[in-house]
Design a protein around this motif. Sequence first.
Motif, PDB file in Angstrom:
ATOM      1  N   ASN A 192       0.952   7.385 -47.261  1.00 52.52           N
ATOM      2  CA  ASN A 192      -0.098   6.977 -46.330  1.00 52.52           C
ATOM      3  C   ASN A 192      -0.195   8.025 -45.223  1.00 52.52           C
ATOM      4  OD1 ASN A 192      -1.648   5.782 -44.233  1.00 52.52           O
ATOM      5  ND2 ASN A 192      -1.086   3.727 -44.926  1.00 52.52           N
ATOM      6  N   PRO A 193      -1.307   8.753 -45.113  1.00 47.12           N
ATOM      7  CA  PRO A 193      -1.381   9.850 -44.128  1.00 47.12           C
ATOM      8  C   PRO A 193      -1.336   9.385 -42.685  1.00 47.12           C
ATOM      9  CG  PRO A 193      -3.535   9.439 -45.125  1.00 47.12           C
ATOM     10  CD  PRO A 193      -2.553   8.613 -45.893  1.00 47.12           C
ATOM     11  N   ASP A 194      -1.568   8.095 -42.441  1.00 44.09           N
ATOM     12  CA  ASP A 194      -1.562   7.584 -41.068  1.00 44.09           C
ATOM     13  C   ASP A 194      -0.213   7.025 -40.645  1.00 44.09           C
ATOM     14  OD1 ASP A 194      -4.293   8.161 -40.725  1.00 44.09           O
ATOM     15  OD2 ASP A 194      -4.861   6.267 -41.682  1.00 44.09           O
TER      16      ASP A 194
ATOM     17  N   ILE B  55       9.483  16.687 -42.715  1.00 44.02           N
ATOM     18  CA  ILE B  55       8.148  16.142 -42.432  1.00 44.02           C
ATOM     19  C   ILE B  55       7.548  16.900 -41.257  1.00 44.02           C
ATOM     20  CG2 ILE B  55       8.662  13.842 -43.325  1.00 44.02           C
ATOM     21  CD1 ILE B  55       9.118  12.883 -40.501  1.00 44.02           C
ATOM     22  N   PRO B  56       6.216  17.023 -41.184  1.00 42.10           N
ATOM     23  CA  PRO B  56       5.590  17.734 -40.072  1.00 42.10           C
ATOM     24  C   PRO B  56       5.770  16.958 -38.775  1.00 42.10           C
ATOM     25  CG  PRO B  56       3.917  16.702 -41.439  1.00 42.10           C
ATOM     26  CD  PRO B  56       5.221  16.533 -42.166  1.00 42.10           C
TER      27      PRO B  56
ATOM     28  N   PRO C 157       1.497   1.267 -41.833  1.00 45.61           N
ATOM     29  CA  PRO C 157       2.932   0.962 -41.970  1.00 45.61           C
ATOM     30  C   PRO C 157       3.768   2.160 -41.529  1.00 45.61           C
ATOM     31  CG  PRO C 157       1.728   0.368 -43.965  1.00 45.61           C
ATOM     32  CD  PRO C 157       0.784   1.144 -43.114  1.00 45.61           C
ATOM     33  N   GLY C 158       4.821   1.902 -40.789  1.00 42.08           N
ATOM     34  CA  GLY C 158       5.667   2.972 -40.288  1.00 42.08           C
ATOM     35  C   GLY C 158       6.505   3.609 -41.387  1.00 42.08           C
TER      36      GLY C 158
END
Length: 583
Positions: free
Chosen positions: A117-119, A250-251, A98-99
Amino acid sequence: MSAILSADDLNDFISPGVACIKPVETLPAAVPPTDEAALEHEVILEGQGPSSTTNTNAPTQISLTDCLACSGCVTSAEAVLVSLQSHSELLSVLDGAPGLRIRYDESGEASVEGLENPDSKLFVASVSPQTRANLAAVIGPGTSEADAGRKIAQLLMGEGGLKAGGRWNNAFTWVVDTNTAREACLLLGAEEVLGESGAAKPILTSSCPGWVCYAEKTHPHVLPHMSRVKSPQALMGTLLKTTLSRKLGIPPDRIWHLAVMPCFDKKLEASREELTDAVWGGEGKPGRGVRDVDCVITSKEILMLAEPRGLDFFGLSKAPTPTSLQIPFPDPAVHRFLFPSRRIRQSDTAAGTSGGNLYFTLQYVAAQHPGSNIETIRGRNVDVVEYTVKSATGEPIFRAARYYGFRNIQNLVRRLKPARPSRMPGGKAVGTTKRPIGKSTGMEYAYVEVMACPGGCTNGGGQIKVDDPVVVERKGSEAKPGPLEQKQWLAEVDEAYFSADEAGAERGEDLDETGEEFGSGVLGGISSPHIHDTLAHWANITGIDIDRLTKTSFREVVSDVGKNKPSDTERVVQLAGKIGGGW
């Protein structure tokens, strides 16, 4: 790399046993010499390696960045790995998780949802005007470049676009126009030419990645002449990644940036180590960090992107993206820069369709000398043009030229090649060539606009051509298009490229964000004070020097293809030297 490439078109894939020049940075293992020792630099496909287990060297892993550092097996290696930046990869990333979502509280503070969610990623896209012009020509008569741009935005972020399908119904949060970055690049490029940039004269444009790769691999003597200003694609990538990562906390690897470009070579540019967060977020040195542009797809791939989701690109609405989907950018000043209320002009038709670097620089020089005028001299063909800025009294002030296409580029680089010292004591240097000068005045060029594609960027390798099935079908022609039809097709694309001027003028969209006409400091519709204020604000909110944000670097590519490989002893000495050993 300026032709259309896809995996299906290739017939010279790298097969097992073809030596690759990528070095294996490990000390040689102390094993008895065997025939398999010769394989230590080889590319080994999975399942096809040597059956013996005596070879301790792992198969070499090749990335696109490695291929950019190779002037040997570039034909297949670059083409195959470039395919990893494709519409299929884009859809795969969209379906990965999920974006991330941006939310604003009552005080106007932005927050990010979905970080657990890390992805998950935040999706943002930038679209070039050449792509919009190409698709406008495909859509048909009466379609402007702006109309095609709204269709692309509907595909990438609209309810009836990519958002309507896929595993997570992901879409792009922002779709921006690279023309805004182009305006900054034009101003910075003109100031570089007239300022003390340190680049050797003539300064050569570097926004064409096909030309840059060619220079780095075959003519490194021209690298001191290359403009250090980033291309619009690269500058936009840096602007988006730095601003969003700083303002949202955020990175940069959680921000996924897609660029839609007219050229496959732009995929190579996106893979350069000079265009990563290792430069702006680290020690300022190139490295394998997070890319400023994660993926590049071309005009042709826009249509290929719609097909797997069952979407009809031509059936998408030309209406602007609904207000409900227009999320404010987290920084108001950058938001005004990325989404100006005025239409971005494509400049005069004399500027060409490659961004207008040369044209703006000529206008910039002429503005510094009231009463001056610009004279144009056609070269040996339509892709070679010389320009002279002359004062009110007729004296030449500034000289520049345009060289498009590799045949013309070769003539340019020969003139820049330095003389070789004579081997005879006291002898004169040999191989001295004429400097690139104008025919009428004899004055050396100060600036040259170089593009790999004849005709410029609207003729890029990633553009939809007149003989593509989609064009043939929509035009209803049964005869196979020839060179004349292709020339007429390019004229249609060019017409669409400049159609934004007419559309904007009809709607009165020539105002700045305050509703007032731009005042002093405006040249060709570009406000110098506005650009400089935005750049200064950008540097301030990121805490990064503006040169690190807007400038890049180039390097000579040295290949050992065909050369004798060093012995194990020589390799030990080389490795020891790299780590400071006293050998």
